[in-house]
Scaffold this motif. Structure first.
Motif, short mmCIF file in Angstrom:
data_model
loop_
_atom_site.label_atom_id
_atom_site.label_comp_id
_atom_site.label_asym_id
_atom_site.label_seq_id
_atom_site.Cartn_x
_atom_site.Cartn_y
_atom_site.Cartn_z
N ASP A 159 0.88 -1.23 0.03
CA ASP A 159 0.01 0.06 -0.01
C ASP A 159 0.71 1.17 -0.02
O ASP A 159 0.47 2.44 0.01
CB ASP A 159 -1.00 -0.08 1.12
N GLU A 207 -3.08 -4.24 4.41
CA GLU A 207 -2.83 -4.08 3.26
C GLU A 207 -1.67 -4.38 2.80
O GLU A 207 -1.18 -4.07 1.53
CB GLU A 207 -2.98 -2.29 3.22
N ALA A 212 -3.68 -8.68 -0.38
CA ALA A 212 -3.26 -7.48 -0.88
C ALA A 212 -2.44 -7.39 -2.16
O ALA A 212 -2.47 -6.66 -3.09
CB ALA A 212 -2.65 -6.57 0.17
N VAL A 260 -4.45 -8.53 -5.27
CA VAL A 260 -5.32 -7.48 -5.70
C VAL A 260 -4.42 -6.62 -6.45
O VAL A 260 -4.69 -6.16 -7.52
CB VAL A 260 -6.18 -6.98 -4.61
N GLN A 308 -11.61 -3.82 -4.29
CA GLN A 308 -11.75 -2.96 -3.13
C GLN A 308 -12.49 -3.64 -2.10
O GLN A 308 -12.29 -3.95 -0.97
CB GLN A 308 -12.02 -1.66 -3.43
N MET A 334 -10.86 -6.54 -0.59
CA MET A 334 -10.05 -6.24 0.38
C MET A 334 -10.67 -5.95 1.78
O MET A 334 -9.98 -6.09 2.90
CB MET A 334 -9.07 -5.03 -0.17
N GLY A 373 -11.76 -8.83 3.53
CA GLY A 373 -10.59 -9.79 3.85
C GLY A 373 -10.66 -11.05 3.93
O GLY A 373 -11.58 -11.71 3.64
#
Length: 431
Positions: free
Chosen positions: A83, A112, A117, A120, A171, A174, A177
């Motif tokens: 991130d 993140e 993560a 993604v 998103q 994320m 989770g």
């Protein structure tokens, strides 16, 4: 399913031949600029864009479904600052033993920066390379529990040309989770249904599309059968074989040591569908790996100003075959040339002649091409600002070469391990 049938399916999977008997057809087109156009740029650069791809039969648009592992193990740290907040998430302690004795990793201190993560982020990296005019994208996630009343996979985003919608779906993944265990069979089934547009799917079938599944996982299948890992492996491979019968290709990405050390499922899923298996031992490398993904069977692409014999200063070759480049121009007439070579050795060259005047306006571009040009211009500005770019580029290239060498080594070792596991499965069937 009988044991004999299971063994036959595994044998067919191993011996599966190519899905296409046709030869590759190399398509190379220059979309912009148009022949005879007058273009300008104060910096002396001309923008060129088009597409280069090799395919079977007529031109095929792409339908791509990303299949993401969201099981609990993906909460572990990736090892990178995904991130970009300046802090790299760390593991919250050691390891502990979960159900059936498997070793589970504790979650990251920064969610993140988790493996999920990294998954993604890798999808978003590839998404930025795709052209919504020719490529639809969907997202499926899979995890799983022991309940027969809950689905172990979910269609997060049906196939769509709205990449904004895809990013919202990523998103949401994320935000929710990681959770649950690992039912790979369910992930493949849901993605296959979306690509085929069956009655239970949310996506509409697009005739003539090239259907691809991009499958990411950091583990091995622990469902749908409790405590029966070999049966879970057979079920996932069988689903992949069914997908292959409908012309679906599955590219698999095994992330981390567990997925690489026990690779039978990801290796076979790619094998039976004529896809590509890619081992990624370090999750933090996933985005870099996805920068090099291609679905086009193009081995080499070169862009140059034929008039001045000058190669493109900056070029982008995207996963779906679209490309763009900035080419140094001289005042007056210039002939721009693009050369492509496919993996089967076939070649093609295209040229376009334009007139360059520095003070003339930049050619009008649609939003997609404009974004590509802006990206190229940012790369050029970076080069102008950093005198040491040549050194940095050499360093980046070395890192890329090392990564590719590591992937090739891991891929070969994983295939050998898969072969050993395949024999073990056969022996167990005989017993």
């Amino acid at each position: 399913m009988t044991l004999g049938t299971t063994r036959l399916l595994l044998a067919l999977a191993i011996l599966a031949g190519p899905l296409h008997a046709e030869e590759l057809h190399l398509e190379l087109e220059i979309d912009t600029p148009k022949a005879g156009a007058v273009v300008g740029d104060p910096g002396g650069m001309g923008f060129i864009a088009g597409r280069a791809m090799a395919h079977f039969g007529e031109f095929q648009p792409f339908d791509i479904v990303f299949v993401l592992d969201v099981s609990e193990s993906t909460s572990a740290p990736s090892g990178a600052d995904i991130d970009h907040d300046g802090v790299v998430g760390q593991r919250r302690g050691g390891r502990f033993f979960g159900v059936f004795g498997q070793i589970l990793q504790l979650a990251s201190t920064d969610r993140e920066d988790s493996i999920l993560a990294a998954e993604v982020a890798a999808v978003e990296t590839l998404l930025s390379q795709l052209d919504p005019r020719t490529t639809r994208v969907g997202v499926v996630s899979f995890g799983g529990d022991s309940s027969p009343f809950t689905a172990d996979a979910e269609t997060r985003v049906p196939l769509t040309s709205s990449y904004k919608r895809v990013r919202r779906g990523l998103q949401e993944i994320m935000d929710e989770g990681p959770n649950g265990r690992t039912n790979m069979e369910a992930g493949v089934l849901f993605a296959t249904n979306e690509l085929l547009g069956v009655q239970s799917a949310y996506s509409e079938r697009r005739e003539g599309a090239r259907r691809i599944m991009v499958f990411l996982t950091d583990g091995t299948p622990t469902l749908p059968y409790e405590g029966r890992p070999n049966q879970n492996a057979r079920s996932a491979i069988h689903r992949a074989k069914e997908a292959a019968s409908h012309g679906i290709r599955i590219d698999t990405y095994a992330i981390g040591p567990l997925a690489i050390n026990e690779p039978i499922v990801t290796v076979e899923m790619a094998h039976v569908t004529q896809g590509v298996f890619t081992p990624v031992r370090h999750p933090e490398d996933l985005a870099a790996v996805f920068e090099q993904v291609s679905f086009t069977d193009i081995e080499e692409l070169r862009v140059r100003n034929r008039t001045t014999k000058t190669p493109a200063a900056h070029a982008i070759q995207n996963a779906d075959g679209s490309f763009s480049a900035l080419v140094p121009m001289r005042a007056g007439q210039n002939t721009l040339e693009v050369y492509a070579r496919a993996t089967d050795g076939s070649e093609a060259t295209r040229q376009v002649s334009v007139r360059f005047l520095a003070e003339a306006g930049v050619q009008p571009l649609d939003p997609g091409r404009l974004a590509q040009r802006n990206r190229l211009m940012e790369n050029r500005l970076l080069e102008l600002k950093r005198r040491s770019l040549a050194i940095q580029t050499e360093r980046d290239d070395a890192v890329r070469r090392d990564l590719n060498a590591e992937i090739a080594k891991e891929r070969e070792e994983a295939r050998k391990r898969a072969e050993e596991m395949r024999k073990e499965l056969d022996l167990e069937v005989e017993e």
